[in-house]
Design a protein around this motif. Sequence first.
Motif, PDB file in Angstrom:
ATOM      1  N   GLU A 150      -0.822   4.542  -4.722  1.00 20.97           N
ATOM      2  CA  GLU A 150      -0.880   5.380  -3.524  1.00 20.97           C
ATOM      3  C   GLU A 150      -1.594   4.622  -2.421  1.00 20.97           C
ATOM      4  OE1 GLU A 150      -4.728   8.202  -4.323  1.00 20.97           O
ATOM      5  OE2 GLU A 150      -2.967   8.581  -5.571  1.00 20.97           O
ATOM      6  N   MET A 151      -1.459   5.095  -1.197  1.00 20.34           N
ATOM      7  CA  MET A 151      -2.090   4.417  -0.072  1.00 20.34           C
ATOM      8  C   MET A 151      -3.596   4.713  -0.052  1.00 20.34           C
ATOM      9  SD  MET A 151       0.669   4.642   3.060  1.00 20.34           S
ATOM     10  CE  MET A 151      -0.161   3.282   3.903  1.00 20.34           C
ATOM     11  N   PHE A 152      -4.369   3.682   0.240  1.00 22.31           N
ATOM     12  CA  PHE A 152      -5.828   3.780   0.348  1.00 22.31           C
ATOM     13  C   PHE A 152      -6.447   4.429  -0.899  1.00 22.31           C
ATOM     14  CE2 PHE A 152      -4.311   3.360   4.680  1.00 22.31           C
ATOM     15  CZ  PHE A 152      -5.125   2.344   5.158  1.00 22.31           C
ATOM     16  N   ARG A 153      -5.857   4.111  -2.060  1.00 22.49           N
ATOM     17  CA  ARG A 153      -6.402   4.605  -3.332  1.00 22.49           C
ATOM     18  C   ARG A 153      -7.804   4.050  -3.524  1.00 22.49           C
ATOM     19  NH1 ARG A 153      -3.288   3.706  -9.099  1.00 22.49           N
ATOM     20  NH2 ARG A 153      -4.626   5.016 -10.406  1.00 22.49           N
ATOM     21  N   ASP A 154      -8.755   4.896  -3.893  1.00 24.41           N
ATOM     22  CA  ASP A 154     -10.172   4.528  -3.970  1.00 24.41           C
ATOM     23  C   ASP A 154     -10.650   4.108  -2.574  1.00 24.41           C
ATOM     24  OD1 ASP A 154      -9.987   4.871  -6.787  1.00 24.41           O
ATOM     25  OD2 ASP A 154      -9.322   2.794  -6.990  1.00 24.41           O
ATOM     26  N   PRO A 155     -10.845   5.076  -1.668  1.00 26.03           N
ATOM     27  CA  PRO A 155     -11.186   4.745  -0.274  1.00 26.03           C
ATOM     28  C   PRO A 155     -12.416   3.857  -0.105  1.00 26.03           C
ATOM     29  CG  PRO A 155     -10.583   7.059  -0.459  1.00 26.03           C
ATOM     30  CD  PRO A 155     -10.657   6.528  -1.862  1.00 26.03           C
ATOM     31  N   THR A 156     -13.396   3.987  -1.006  1.00 25.23           N
ATOM     32  CA  THR A 156     -14.593   3.147  -0.862  1.00 25.23           C
ATOM     33  C   THR A 156     -14.265   1.670  -1.072  1.00 25.23           C
ATOM     34  OG1 THR A 156     -15.160   3.567  -3.194  1.00 25.23           O
ATOM     35  CG2 THR A 156     -16.187   4.980  -1.532  1.00 25.23           C
ATOM     36  N   PHE A 157     -13.232   1.400  -1.893  1.00 30.58           N
ATOM     37  CA  PHE A 157     -12.777   0.014  -2.059  1.00 30.58           C
ATOM     38  C   PHE A 157     -12.246  -0.530  -0.732  1.00 30.58           C
ATOM     39  CE2 PHE A 157      -8.960  -2.610  -2.511  1.00 30.58           C
ATOM     40  CZ  PHE A 157      -9.477  -3.732  -3.139  1.00 30.58           C
ATOM     41  N   TYR A 158     -11.412   0.245  -0.062  1.00 35.97           N
ATOM     42  CA  TYR A 158     -10.859  -0.203   1.225  1.00 35.97           C
ATOM     43  C   TYR A 158     -11.934  -0.277   2.304  1.00 35.97           C
ATOM     44  CZ  TYR A 158      -6.128  -0.065  -0.576  1.00 35.97           C
ATOM     45  OH  TYR A 158      -5.000  -0.340  -1.286  1.00 35.97           O
ATOM     46  N   LYS A 159     -12.921   0.590   2.196  1.00 37.93           N
ATOM     47  CA  LYS A 159     -14.040   0.528   3.146  1.00 37.93           C
ATOM     48  C   LYS A 159     -14.801  -0.786   2.972  1.00 37.93           C
ATOM     49  CE  LYS A 159     -17.786   3.496   4.883  1.00 37.93           C
ATOM     50  NZ  LYS A 159     -17.133   3.816   6.178  1.00 37.93           N
ATOM     51  N   ALA A 160     -14.959  -1.219   1.699  1.00 35.36           N
ATOM     52  CA  ALA A 160     -15.630  -2.495   1.438  1.00 35.36           C
ATOM     53  C   ALA A 160     -14.801  -3.667   1.975  1.00 35.36           C
ATOM     54  CB  ALA A 160     -15.879  -2.659  -0.065  1.00 35.36           C
ATOM     55  N   LEU A 161     -13.479  -3.605   1.807  1.00 34.45           N
ATOM     56  CA  LEU A 161     -12.626  -4.639   2.396  1.00 34.45           C
ATOM     57  C   LEU A 161     -12.818  -4.676   3.905  1.00 34.45           C
ATOM     58  CD1 LEU A 161      -9.120  -4.392   0.643  1.00 34.45           C
ATOM     59  CD2 LEU A 161     -10.873  -6.122   0.280  1.00 34.45           C
ATOM     60  N   TYR A 189     -11.564 -14.316  -2.225  1.00 32.12           N
ATOM     61  CA  TYR A 189     -11.914 -13.038  -2.844  1.00 32.12           C
ATOM     62  C   TYR A 189     -10.835 -12.587  -3.827  1.00 32.12           C
ATOM     63  CZ  TYR A 189     -15.378 -12.652   0.918  1.00 32.12           C
ATOM     64  OH  TYR A 189     -16.428 -12.873   1.780  1.00 32.12           O
ATOM     65  N   LEU A 190     -11.279 -12.007  -4.960  1.00 32.01           N
ATOM     66  CA  LEU A 190     -10.381 -11.410  -5.944  1.00 32.01           C
ATOM     67  C   LEU A 190     -10.753  -9.942  -6.089  1.00 32.01           C
ATOM     68  CD1 LEU A 190      -8.227 -11.574  -8.202  1.00 32.01           C
ATOM     69  CD2 LEU A 190     -10.057 -12.254  -9.770  1.00 32.01           C
ATOM     70  N   ALA A 191      -9.766  -9.058  -5.903  1.00 30.60           N
ATOM     71  CA  ALA A 191     -10.004  -7.621  -5.967  1.00 30.60           C
ATOM     72  C   ALA A 191      -9.218  -7.019  -7.124  1.00 30.60           C
ATOM     73  CB  ALA A 191      -9.599  -6.959  -4.652  1.00 30.60           C
ATOM     74  N   LEU A 192      -9.908  -6.226  -7.968  1.00 35.20           N
ATOM     75  CA  LEU A 192      -9.300  -5.606  -9.136  1.00 35.20           C
ATOM     76  C   LEU A 192      -9.397  -4.084  -9.041  1.00 35.20           C
ATOM     77  CD1 LEU A 192     -10.834  -7.937 -11.891  1.00 35.20           C
ATOM     78  CD2 LEU A 192      -8.622  -8.181 -10.741  1.00 35.20           C
ATOM     79  N   GLY A 193      -8.769  -3.397 -10.004  1.00 39.88           N
ATOM     80  CA  GLY A 193      -8.804  -1.949 -10.036  1.00 39.88           C
ATOM     81  C   GLY A 193     -10.123  -1.415 -10.566  1.00 39.88           C
ATOM     82  N   LYS A 224     -18.907 -14.169  -8.056  1.00 39.47           N
ATOM     83  CA  LYS A 224     -20.016 -13.258  -7.795  1.00 39.47           C
ATOM     84  C   LYS A 224     -19.456 -11.946  -7.264  1.00 39.47           C
ATOM     85  CE  LYS A 224     -24.236 -12.649  -5.076  1.00 39.47           C
ATOM     86  NZ  LYS A 224     -25.130 -13.233  -4.032  1.00 39.47           N
ATOM     87  N   GLN A 225     -19.878 -10.843  -7.873  1.00 44.04           N
ATOM     88  CA  GLN A 225     -19.378  -9.539  -7.435  1.00 44.04           C
ATOM     89  C   GLN A 225     -20.004  -9.161  -6.100  1.00 44.04           C
ATOM     90  OE1 GLN A 225     -19.592  -6.527 -10.436  1.00 44.04           O
ATOM     91  NE2 GLN A 225     -18.510  -4.988  -9.218  1.00 44.04           N
ATOM     92  N   ILE A 226     -19.167  -8.582  -5.224  1.00 41.26           N
ATOM     93  CA  ILE A 226     -19.610  -8.178  -3.890  1.00 41.26           C
ATOM     94  C   ILE A 226     -19.914  -6.686  -3.911  1.00 41.26           C
ATOM     95  CG2 ILE A 226     -19.009  -8.066  -1.448  1.00 41.26           C
ATOM     96  CD1 ILE A 226     -19.203 -10.908  -2.586  1.00 41.26           C
ATOM     97  N   GLY A 227     -21.176  -6.300  -3.813  1.00 43.96           N
ATOM     98  CA  GLY A 227     -21.543  -4.888  -3.775  1.00 43.96           C
ATOM     99  C   GLY A 227     -21.158  -4.169  -5.056  1.00 43.96           C
ATOM    100  N   LYS A 245     -15.019  -3.410  -7.057  1.00 38.48           N
ATOM    101  CA  LYS A 245     -14.462  -4.428  -7.951  1.00 38.48           C
ATOM    102  C   LYS A 245     -13.861  -5.583  -7.139  1.00 38.48           C
ATOM    103  CE  LYS A 245     -15.638  -2.322 -11.703  1.00 38.48           C
ATOM    104  NZ  LYS A 245     -14.711  -2.005 -12.766  1.00 38.48           N
ATOM    105  N   ILE A 246     -14.746  -6.229  -6.376  1.00 39.32           N
ATOM    106  CA  ILE A 246     -14.366  -7.368  -5.541  1.00 39.32           C
ATOM    107  C   ILE A 246     -15.296  -8.525  -5.884  1.00 39.32           C
ATOM    108  CG2 ILE A 246     -14.075  -8.245  -3.189  1.00 39.32           C
ATOM    109  CD1 ILE A 246     -13.828  -5.312  -2.269  1.00 39.32           C
ATOM    110  N   TRP A 247     -14.712  -9.677  -6.198  1.00 35.67           N
ATOM    111  CA  TRP A 247     -15.500 -10.864  -6.543  1.00 35.67           C
ATOM    112  C   TRP A 247     -15.182 -11.991  -5.566  1.00 35.67           C
ATOM    113  CZ3 TRP A 247     -14.062  -7.312 -10.082  1.00 35.67           C
ATOM    114  CH2 TRP A 247     -14.977  -6.963 -11.075  1.00 35.67           C
TER     115      TRP A 247
END
Length: 274
Positions: free
Chosen positions: A78-89, A243-247, A262-265, A268-270
């Motif tokens: 879905e679009m913008f699934r896990d909004p906090t992930f997209y906010k971090a991006l 950067y590598l982003a996972l679910g 190194k994990q960012i915040g 699930k972004i390294w």
Amino acid sequence: MIGANIIKSEDIELLLTDVAERYGYDFTQYSRASLKRRLNRICLIDKFTSFAELRYTVLNHPEYLQRFVEEITVNVTEMFRDPTFYKALREEVFPKLGTYPFIRIWLAGASTGEEAYSIAILLKEANLYHKSLVYVTDINPGVLEQASSGIYPISQMQLYSESYRLSGGVEDFSKYYTANYDSVRFHSDLKEKMIFSTHNLVSDTSFNEFQLILCRNVLIYFDKELQNSVFNLFDDSLETLGYLALGSKETLRFSNLEKRYKQIGLEKIWRKNR
């Protein structure tokens, strides 16, 4: 009930070997529990009364293969699934990417493309889209065709609009699409920098060097050995400090690459170390 529990563990091994040898699709390192559920679901939906009937259809009717692959590969997005992930991006990753003269992004296992349009919108709002190239790949050509069309059910737009807002979006979400009865079409300028292509994470190799790779909610269906193989593929494809982003249920922890990233915040972004 027909198809409720037709497929046994030994059947799975036989069918996977057949499909790999006949068509070149290798699902042998997919999670067996997930495969068993999905194969039994195929039998239920398509009214196969035995494993032999399913196997015969897959091997002797190549036109059925696309449907088989669609069912085996999980296409839930879905679009913008896990909004906090997209906010971090939006807040932590894209400002760093903005320092590059050109940005290459790989969306692996992109399914029907909702994530691709989410990323395009973020890039637009960060004024980075003009210098970006987004590779949108999946093993399944059918879902890529849908992704390329940019057409989605209008019934999903309220949810997507809310997720967009929670990700930090401040525009009127409807500015990005045109409604038509029961569906919407996202504006063509959002896919000007997208390249849609089939790619098999199991067997295909690296094809470019990227600053950001996203592969979300795909690896949970792979066994540990295949996960490590895919991580190596991503590592080969990611430039230093990329950067590598996972679910949300996936992690680099306990993998063979853990010490190189190194994990960012909290998301699930390294970031790849120097």
